[in-house]
Motif scaffolding. Structure first.
Motif, PDB file in Angstrom:
ATOM      1  N   ILE A 291       0.841  -1.101   0.127  1.00 11.40           N
ATOM      2  CA  ILE A 291      -0.184  -0.087   0.089  1.00 11.40           C
ATOM      3  C   ILE A 291       0.846   1.097   0.023  1.00 11.40           C
ATOM      4  CG2 ILE A 291      -1.579   1.350   1.429  1.00 11.40           C
ATOM      5  CD1 ILE A 291      -2.906  -1.363   2.363  1.00 11.40           C
ATOM      6  N   VAL A 292       1.806   1.128   0.803  1.00 14.07           N
ATOM      7  CA  VAL A 292       2.738   2.490   0.861  1.00 14.07           C
ATOM      8  C   VAL A 292       3.408   2.611  -0.412  1.00 14.07           C
ATOM      9  CG1 VAL A 292       4.850   3.595   2.148  1.00 14.07           C
ATOM     10  CG2 VAL A 292       3.032   2.270   3.275  1.00 14.07           C
ATOM     11  N   ALA A 293       3.871   1.341  -1.016  1.00 18.18           N
ATOM     12  CA  ALA A 293       4.728   1.711  -2.420  1.00 18.18           C
ATOM     13  C   ALA A 293       3.755   2.263  -3.539  1.00 18.18           C
ATOM     14  CB  ALA A 293       5.210   0.169  -2.777  1.00 18.18           C
ATOM     15  N   LYS A 294       2.545   1.917  -3.301  1.00 13.96           N
ATOM     16  CA  LYS A 294       1.671   2.464  -4.420  1.00 13.96           C
ATOM     17  C   LYS A 294       1.504   3.663  -3.888  1.00 13.96           C
ATOM     18  CE  LYS A 294      -2.874   1.252  -6.802  1.00 13.96           C
ATOM     19  NZ  LYS A 294      -3.974   0.698  -6.463  1.00 13.96           N
ATOM     20  N   PHE A 295       1.217   4.212  -2.954  1.00 14.26           N
ATOM     21  CA  PHE A 295       1.254   5.594  -2.463  1.00 14.26           C
ATOM     22  C   PHE A 295       2.438   6.453  -2.824  1.00 14.26           C
ATOM     23  CE2 PHE A 295       2.218   8.537   1.066  1.00 14.26           C
ATOM     24  CZ  PHE A 295       1.305   9.561   0.899  1.00 14.26           C
ATOM     25  N   LEU A 296       3.559   6.002  -2.660  1.00 15.66           N
ATOM     26  CA  LEU A 296       4.876   6.810  -2.911  1.00 15.66           C
ATOM     27  C   LEU A 296       5.200   6.747  -4.569  1.00 15.66           C
ATOM     28  CD1 LEU A 296       7.148   5.409  -0.203  1.00 15.66           C
ATOM     29  CD2 LEU A 296       5.848   7.518  -0.192  1.00 15.66           C
ATOM     30  N   TYR A 297       4.828   5.627  -5.133  1.00 13.08           N
ATOM     31  CA  TYR A 297       5.433   5.468  -6.565  1.00 13.08           C
ATOM     32  C   TYR A 297       4.520   5.868  -7.623  1.00 13.08           C
ATOM     33  CZ  TYR A 297       9.235   3.789  -4.320  1.00 13.08           C
ATOM     34  OH  TYR A 297      10.583   3.505  -3.335  1.00 13.08           O
ATOM     35  N   ASN A 298       3.000   5.659  -7.142  1.00 13.24           N
ATOM     36  CA  ASN A 298       2.005   6.286  -7.960  1.00 13.24           C
ATOM     37  C   ASN A 298       2.007   5.425  -9.396  1.00 13.24           C
ATOM     38  OD1 ASN A 298       0.983   8.515  -6.675  1.00 13.24           O
ATOM     39  ND2 ASN A 298       2.633   9.651  -7.419  1.00 13.24           N
ATOM     40  N   GLY A 307      17.508  -5.050  -7.685  1.00 13.32           N
ATOM     41  CA  GLY A 307      17.575  -5.747  -6.588  1.00 13.32           C
ATOM     42  C   GLY A 307      16.931  -5.005  -5.456  1.00 13.32           C
ATOM     43  N   GLY A 308      16.048  -3.699  -5.724  1.00  9.73           N
ATOM     44  CA  GLY A 308      15.395  -3.088  -4.907  1.00  9.73           C
ATOM     45  C   GLY A 308      14.168  -3.823  -4.579  1.00  9.73           C
ATOM     46  N   LEU A 309      13.092  -2.864  -4.499  1.00 11.64           N
ATOM     47  CA  LEU A 309      11.656  -3.252  -4.235  1.00 11.64           C
ATOM     48  C   LEU A 309      11.215  -3.758  -5.563  1.00 11.64           C
ATOM     49  CD1 LEU A 309       9.312  -3.197  -2.461  1.00 11.64           C
ATOM     50  CD2 LEU A 309       8.735  -1.194  -3.010  1.00 11.64           C
ATOM     51  N   ARG A 310      10.704  -5.007  -5.786  1.00 11.30           N
ATOM     52  CA  ARG A 310      10.240  -5.707  -6.772  1.00 11.30           C
ATOM     53  C   ARG A 310       8.597  -6.365  -6.495  1.00 11.30           C
ATOM     54  NH1 ARG A 310      13.685  -6.262 -11.036  1.00 11.30           N
ATOM     55  NH2 ARG A 310      15.881  -5.403 -10.557  1.00 11.30           N
ATOM     56  N   ALA A 315       0.899 -10.071  -7.061  1.00  5.56           N
ATOM     57  CA  ALA A 315       1.118  -9.941  -5.583  1.00  5.56           C
ATOM     58  C   ALA A 315       0.601  -8.816  -4.780  1.00  5.56           C
ATOM     59  CB  ALA A 315       2.749 -10.046  -5.437  1.00  5.56           C
ATOM     60  N   LEU A 316       0.606  -7.701  -5.841  1.00  6.38           N
ATOM     61  CA  LEU A 316      -0.029  -6.301  -5.278  1.00  6.38           C
ATOM     62  C   LEU A 316      -1.412  -6.115  -4.954  1.00  6.38           C
ATOM     63  CD1 LEU A 316       0.598  -3.250  -4.651  1.00  6.38           C
ATOM     64  CD2 LEU A 316       0.218  -2.708  -7.015  1.00  6.38           C
ATOM     65  N   GLN A 317      -2.118  -6.906  -6.216  1.00  5.67           N
ATOM     66  CA  GLN A 317      -3.717  -6.817  -6.077  1.00  5.67           C
ATOM     67  C   GLN A 317      -3.987  -7.964  -5.132  1.00  5.67           C
ATOM     68  OE1 GLN A 317      -4.532  -7.974 -10.185  1.00  5.67           O
ATOM     69  NE2 GLN A 317      -3.700  -6.068 -10.886  1.00  5.67           N
ATOM     70  N   SER A 318      -3.250  -9.094  -4.834  1.00  2.00           N
ATOM     71  CA  SER A 318      -3.468 -10.087  -3.892  1.00  2.00           C
ATOM     72  C   SER A 318      -3.541  -9.555  -2.635  1.00  2.00           C
ATOM     73  CB  SER A 318      -2.660 -11.468  -4.076  1.00  2.00           C
ATOM     74  OG  SER A 318      -2.881 -12.287  -3.152  1.00  2.00           O
ATOM     75  N   ALA A 319      -2.548  -8.656  -2.487  1.00  3.39           N
ATOM     76  CA  ALA A 319      -2.139  -8.122  -1.018  1.00  3.39           C
ATOM     77  C   ALA A 319      -3.342  -7.082  -0.741  1.00  3.39           C
ATOM     78  CB  ALA A 319      -0.800  -7.495  -0.846  1.00  3.39           C
ATOM     79  N   ILE A 320      -3.681  -6.142  -1.573  1.00  7.79           N
ATOM     80  CA  ILE A 320      -4.318  -5.247  -1.205  1.00  7.79           C
ATOM     81  C   ILE A 320      -6.028  -5.694  -1.127  1.00  7.79           C
ATOM     82  CG2 ILE A 320      -5.480  -2.992  -2.253  1.00  7.79           C
ATOM     83  CD1 ILE A 320      -3.090  -2.351  -3.330  1.00  7.79           C
ATOM     84  N   ALA A 321      -6.170  -6.793  -1.914  1.00  5.46           N
ATOM     85  CA  ALA A 321      -7.580  -7.459  -1.763  1.00  5.46           C
ATOM     86  C   ALA A 321      -7.669  -7.886  -0.268  1.00  5.46           C
ATOM     87  CB  ALA A 321      -7.601  -8.644  -2.584  1.00  5.46           C
ATOM     88  N   THR A 322      -6.685  -8.159   0.183  1.00  8.61           N
ATOM     89  CA  THR A 322      -6.760  -8.621   1.812  1.00  8.61           C
ATOM     90  C   THR A 322      -7.335  -7.476   2.718  1.00  8.61           C
ATOM     91  OG1 THR A 322      -4.437  -8.246   2.442  1.00  8.61           O
ATOM     92  CG2 THR A 322      -5.242 -10.437   1.631  1.00  8.61           C
TER      93      THR A 322
END
Length: 325
Positions: A291-298, A307-310, A315-322
């Motif tokens: 959620i924070v990654a989506k907020f920061l990176y738009n 090798g940073g945040l991937r 995965a994003l949709q699955s996590a936010i669905a929870t």
């Protein structure tokens, strides 16, 4: 679903920054700087989540707990330890005289300065604590112009009250084992004012009767009964505090219409040991980071640095669905 961290923590991308893998440039508007708030009732793991986020993103933490701002009573106020801070800079934590009065106005002024200082170092401010009245004053008071200056992402770590009450009781017992009585005794003053400073903290006034009578009672069993009664009151008052905090969050969400991302941590608190740690990562830390990654990176599938945040889109949709948004 996995999150990996490069040697240095992730910083926010610059406008027109390029993706190393694709060469594409992302036009990221930055009209407002960004701030993250982690809220929740006492005992729900707010500090733990703030550290998880701050060690992933380039962030510093601003404490918004009105008792933890005072020096002393580290056990009673459940301050995060240096070891638990894992090197993350903290602001307004154990910084003020315990006999002084730190008001909502004091918090707003100090937090505003801390945010500006953190942003000047290109770090992400994360405000964390259970004093929702302080957070509300900072964000909604027109005098501080918070909403005109910053974009806000609110995370709410929620645990069902029956489960949380059980955990609170266990935590108070642990505090007792760690020396809570002797810690509070050092602050006992027969003429002390329990309406001012750190003496307002739950765990201090409840032991007043015991400290007044312990040297007058020769019977060890009677002294133990006084201690048990004080502990019972601490547990009861902590549960009452948790319910009040929950009510304030629900008011901010349902009446004032704050956009708050609810993270249900209840299943985590039903587990113990490694199972609890694994559940925390899967159900709290990872979804919150996404959620924070989506907020920061738009954008929906951030891929920052080698090798940073991937985060894959699935995965994003699955996590936010929870998460109940």
């Amino acid at each position: 679903m996995s999150i990996s961290v490069a040697m240095s923590r992730i910083t926010e991308p610059q406008i027109n920054s390029a993706s190393p893998s694709s060469g594409r440039k992302f036009n990221l508007p930055r009209q407002k700087e960004k701030v993250v708030v982690v809220m929740g009732a006492t005992g729900t793991g707010k500090s733990r989540l703030s550290i998880d986020l701050a060690t992933l993103f380039a962030a510093e933490i601003i404490n918004s707990d009105k008792m933890q701002v005072y020096q002393g009573l580290d056990i009673v106020t459940n301050k995060i330890t240096k070891e638990e801070q894992r090197g993350v800079p903290h602001h307004l934590l154990a910084t003020h005289n315990p006999n002084s009065e730190f008001t909502a106005t004091d918090f707003c002024e100090s937090a505003s300065l801390a945010i500006q200082s953190i942003r000047s170092r290109d770090q992400l401010p994360i405000i964390v604590g259970g004093s929702n009245s302080y957070i509300e004053a900072l964000i909604d008071d027109d005098d501080y112009k918070f909403r005109s200056r910053y974009d806000l992402c609110c995370l709410w770590v929620d645990v069902s009250m029956p489960v949380l009450h059980t955990y609170v009781g266990e935590r108070v017992d642990e505090m007792l084992e760690n020396g809570m009585v002797n810690e509070v005794r050092a602050f006992f003053n027969p003429k002390g004012d329990y309406s001012r400073g750190i003496r307002k903290a739950i765990g201090v006034p409840e032991f007043d009767e015991y400290f007044r009578k312990e040297w007058l009672i020769g019977d060890e069993e009677r002294r133990e009964r006084l201690v048990r009664e004080a502990v019972r009151q601490v547990k009861e008052n902590t549960c009452k505090l948790a319910r009040r905090q929950l009510g304030k969050i629900q008011r901010l969400r349902n009446v004032k219409r704050w956009k708050i991302h609810r993270i249900d941590a209840t299943p985590v608190f039903r587990k113990r040991g490694e199972e609890a740690d694994e559940a925390w990562k899967k159900m709290v830390a990872d979804p919150s980071a996404m959620i924070v990654a989506k907020f920061l990176y738009n954008f929906s599938t951030p891929n920052v640095g080698g090798g940073g945040l991937r985060l894959s889109s699935s995965a994003l949709q699955s996590a936010i669905a929870t998460v109940t948004c």
